[in-house]
Write a protein that holds these residues in place. Structure first.
Motif, mmCIF file in Angstrom:
data_model
loop_
_atom_site.group_PDB
_atom_site.id
_atom_site.type_symbol
_atom_site.label_atom_id
_atom_site.label_comp_id
_atom_site.label_asym_id
_atom_site.label_seq_id
_atom_site.Cartn_x
_atom_site.Cartn_y
_atom_site.Cartn_z
ATOM 1 N N LEU A 1 -27.888 56.796 -21.751
ATOM 2 C CA LEU A 1 -27.317 57.810 -22.643
ATOM 3 C C LEU A 1 -28.347 58.906 -22.919
ATOM 4 N N GLY A 2 -29.599 58.503 -23.129
ATOM 5 C CA GLY A 2 -30.656 59.489 -23.402
ATOM 6 C C GLY A 2 -30.789 60.487 -22.262
ATOM 7 N N GLU A 3 -30.708 59.993 -21.023
ATOM 8 C CA GLU A 3 -30.824 60.903 -19.881
ATOM 9 C C GLU A 3 -29.641 61.853 -19.800
ATOM 10 N N LEU A 4 -28.465 61.318 -20.106
ATOM 11 C CA LEU A 4 -27.286 62.181 -20.031
ATOM 12 C C LEU A 4 -27.389 63.323 -21.044
ATOM 13 N N LEU A 5 -27.927 63.003 -22.205
ATOM 14 C CA LEU A 5 -27.978 64.023 -23.269
ATOM 15 C C LEU A 5 -28.914 65.165 -22.902
ATOM 16 N N GLU A 6 -29.831 64.921 -21.952
ATOM 17 C CA GLU A 6 -30.750 65.981 -21.538
ATOM 18 C C GLU A 6 -30.152 66.883 -20.470
ATOM 19 N N SER A 7 -28.971 66.514 -19.956
ATOM 20 C CA SER A 7 -28.403 67.310 -18.860
ATOM 21 C C SER A 7 -27.350 68.274 -19.417
ATOM 22 N N ILE A 8 -26.905 69.172 -18.551
ATOM 23 C CA ILE A 8 -25.863 70.143 -18.938
ATOM 24 C C ILE A 8 -24.518 69.403 -18.993
ATOM 25 N N LEU A 9 -23.794 69.555 -20.064
ATOM 26 C CA LEU A 9 -22.529 68.833 -20.208
ATOM 27 C C LEU A 9 -21.319 69.753 -20.096
ATOM 28 N N VAL A 10 -21.445 70.988 -20.564
ATOM 29 C CA VAL A 10 -20.287 71.891 -20.587
ATOM 30 C C VAL A 10 -19.743 72.056 -19.170
ATOM 31 N N GLY A 11 -18.439 71.951 -19.028
ATOM 32 C CA GLY A 11 -17.798 72.172 -17.742
ATOM 33 C C GLY A 11 -17.617 70.905 -16.923
ATOM 34 N N ARG A 12 -18.247 69.812 -17.317
ATOM 35 C CA ARG A 12 -18.087 68.578 -16.552
ATOM 36 C C ARG A 12 -16.913 67.762 -17.101
ATOM 37 N N THR A 13 -16.308 66.962 -16.253
ATOM 38 C CA THR A 13 -15.130 66.221 -16.715
ATOM 39 C C THR A 13 -15.551 64.888 -17.338
#
Lengths: 368, 368
Positions: free
Chosen positions: B158-170
């Motif tokens: 979860l920590g790694e995901l929060l560091e990535s760009i989220l807008v626009g992904r499904t």
């Protein structure tokens, strides 16, 4: 399609009447889906002579309006929190005056049947004897169309993978990538966990992907199947990594290829269900590959990944027209690896062109 | 660890003897695993006063040497192709002279029990009454250690995901990425399908990821849990996408945060199992959020994602020391979205520092 489901329910009703049952209680998810077109986890279908009732569990995901998204054209009952849908359906059956209720004894646990019986004290319980599974064996053209799309999705995902670099990647990563690609191409999900086996793992009939990395010279066996609208197909291919396959690899691949072709060619309406398996097995045996405990080389597919008919060497039934089955012999040499090649085909008569191949990815020994 | 499994089998044996049974037939996979340390799909454990016998299905994946990789220190029997392991275990029980055999009636189907009984004609059958599930409620420190690692894996993913760009992904892609990251960090697998809900889907207690894309201003709820050595934890977090959360989002998040804290603080050995749920529910109710059919806000975790004890509002049992449970209240506003925050904690007495939080990702309203 709504009509197709109604026709299926009518056929089940006729089966029940012939067996002396007033009503059927259908709990197995694939069977509920076959008869209604929807399969929320935990739903139960009650089918009496006069009516159908779909009992839905309380904790289904609602849609944005707060409604359950199971708007099939059937009377529905939502189970209050914690109540078992089969218990509610049995209560309903009792209140409708059902005298003989057929249940799915291969699906209900002993505890659950007891709880259900306690709520329908005047009702006699019998077994539905896998009647819905029997109805499901021969597919209609809607079902074949869904299987065809499921096969196309798997072919697309596999085709894309073959264009990428494979050496150095682990079996687990390749398997996850294939699952993702199938979903990208429109699959509901992977119909079963994708299996990728490389090196000494290749050709295994059952293999869970490991962290082993693909190496030059490996055999690579991929076994996958997309699920589309509930319908799953299976396919398996074996490739070689690097430019020049070894002589034993070429030879083993050719043998399994020939065995698989023999099995495919045995798929004729009216033939014994054991015929494709025996045709393949004879060739493998002649080449010295004998299994101590033979696993069937094929099985039916549909709303379950593995459903009737079985295509094992001892099967006595016959194959009907419009039955989709897999044909997937293989040889695994412990410590060295092996080859497995599997297709899904629909049994068709010769005058309709013979068996219809759904999984069309090449079966050649590609060097990747 | 081998000793731990032997101790567990001994405790089950004592339970059987106390209930008048000579032997137990354990078929539920999580229970077989608890008592043996291995859980090949379809295995059955027979436990008599004098011995244990593990019956394994024929089609397990062999290791490279052609041996089954289930080298637990127990007598084993491999089922010949197609034979049911429970049937073989029942035959063995009869041949050992077992008079009273307790089976798992909540696991065996009616058809399967009938087939098993037919092979052990002189044996009386009774119910094991979920005895293994009861033994499993209080964990030993080996089990807590595995749960702790499972929680760390989920936190890392979860920590790694929060560091990535989220807008626009499904939602579906984010969920698949989280599953992949958990496996990369050493999980056996995702303990349950990761749920990602954005916008109006956020805060749902049950949500299957869709193709909806993350947008500025959305709430984003992630619910995940890694499985490590068979043990699964659950956690859920809700974040907001973009710089400035709306006032209603801040307020709703604070409310659920407070409710979840109240539930966590109610986790004390000896308290009613309903206490955490009621503590959270009271705060939500006071703010006007009342569920028509309350879903329990928590449950036990272990070898099953959802196991005893239940922590619903009507539970009458008490919480013991060393019981790992989830605490996860939420509010969903149809059409708008909502918040869910869930942790896994181990019940511990105050003198040991109170409940041990396993899922340590921040519960603040991060703006991503």
């Amino acid at each position: 399609m709504a009509d197709a489901h109604a026709v299926r329910r009518e056929r089940l009703g006729e089966y029940c009447s012939a067996g002396g049952a007033d009503a059927a209680l259908v709990t197995k998810p694939a069977n509920v889906r076959y008869l209604t077109g929807c399969a929320p986890c935990g739903a139960t279908l009650l089918l009496t002579r006069e009516r159908a009732l779909l009992v839905l569990p309380a904790d289904l995901p609602p849609d944005d309006t707060g409604e359950h998204p199971y708007a099939v054209d059937l009377p529905q009952l939502a189970a209050p929190g914690g109540r078992d849908t089969a218990e509610l359906a049995a209560e309903a059956a009792a209140s409708y005056g059902v005298a003989d209720l057929a249940v799915e004894e291969h699906d209900l646990t002993v505890s659950r049947l007891r709880a259900v019986q306690a709520l329908a004290p005047g009702v006699r319980f019998g077994d539905l004897n896998r009647a819905v599974e029997q109805l499901r064996v021969v597919k209609d053209e809607h079902e074949v169309a869904d299987l065809r799309i499921a096969a196309e999705i798997g072919d697309q995902a596999l085709g894309e993978l073959l264009e990428s670099i494979l050496v150095g990647r682990t079996e687990r990563h390749l398997a996850m990538e294939l699952e993702r690609r199938m979903i990208d191409h429109g699959a509901d999900r992977a119909g079963f966990p994708v299996s990728v086996g490389t090196g000494s793992h290749s050709g295994r009939p059952v293999h869970r992907p490991t962290d082993r990395r693909v190496e030059e010279g490996d055999f690579l066996t991929v076994s996958l199947g997309a699920q589309y609208r509930g319908y799953t197909v299976c396919s398996a291919r074996t490739f070689v990594i690097g430019a020049a396959p070894a002589a034993w690899q070429v030879e083993l691949h050719r043998l399994v290829f020939e065995a698989q072709r023999a099995a495919r060619e045995a798929l004729v309406p009216g033939v014994l269900a054991a015929a494709p398996d025996l045709a393949a097995r004879e060739l493998l045996r002649a080449a010295g590959h004998v299994e101590q405990q033979p696993r069937p080389f094929g099985h039916g597919v549909g709303l379950e990944v593995r459903e009737a008919p079985q295509l094992g060497p001892g099967e006595m039934g016959k194959l009907d027209n419009r039955v989709p089955v897999t044909v997937g012999p293989g040889v695994h040499l412990p410590g060295r690896g092996g080859v497995r090649i599997e297709d899904t085909l629909v049994v068709r008569p010769a005058e309709a062109g013979g068996p219809e191949l759904l999984t069309i990815t090449t079966k050649e020994l590609l060097a990747l």
